[in-house]
Design a protein around this motif. Sequence first.
Motif, PDB file in Angstrom:
ATOM      1  N   GLU A  41       0.827  -1.206   0.000  1.00 24.40           N
ATOM      2  CA  GLU A  41       0.000   0.000   0.000  1.00 24.40           C
ATOM      3  C   GLU A  41       0.860   1.254   0.000  1.00 24.40           C
ATOM      4  O   GLU A  41       0.542   2.235  -0.658  1.00 24.40           O
ATOM      5  N   ALA A  93       0.882   4.063  -2.979  1.00 21.62           N
ATOM      6  CA  ALA A  93       0.648   5.467  -2.643  1.00 21.62           C
ATOM      7  C   ALA A  93       1.811   6.330  -3.130  1.00 21.62           C
ATOM      8  O   ALA A  93       1.604   7.428  -3.646  1.00 21.62           O
ATOM      9  N   LYS A 145       1.560   9.377  -5.853  1.00 23.30           N
ATOM     10  CA  LYS A 145       2.059  10.720  -5.553  1.00 23.30           C
ATOM     11  C   LYS A 145       3.082  11.158  -6.598  1.00 23.30           C
ATOM     12  O   LYS A 145       3.068  12.299  -7.050  1.00 23.30           O
TER      13      LYS A 145
END
Length: 115
Positions: free
Chosen positions: A83, A87, A91
């Motif tokens: 995860e 992420a 980003k």
Amino acid sequence: MKKHTSFKKSCVYPELTEQSVKKQLKKWAFIANKECSEIPLNLHPHQLRHSAVTHWLDDGMNIVQISYLLGHEQLQTTMIYLEITVAQKAKTLEVIEDTTNDKVRTAEISKLTDL
């Protein structure tokens, strides 16, 4: 046959404790920071663990293999790392898109000012 002494007593190196690892890591982070200021001075062992997992995932290593290497009993624990990398990728893509959009906007503004 002679009895073997414990590894700890026969080892040439000092015992590898959490404190000794942190001390060595602090020492090497300080040295490395002189070469590359992006390396934090307050580096800690878990950051290395996260970094290794991130690289393994990026290189396509199977999450089950990573879970085994980390010693996790539950695959869900290892999934936390997955995860984090997803992420991070999201980003990064946002930053790339923003940079690209800024360049496009700048080019469009330049064209308008040339009129």
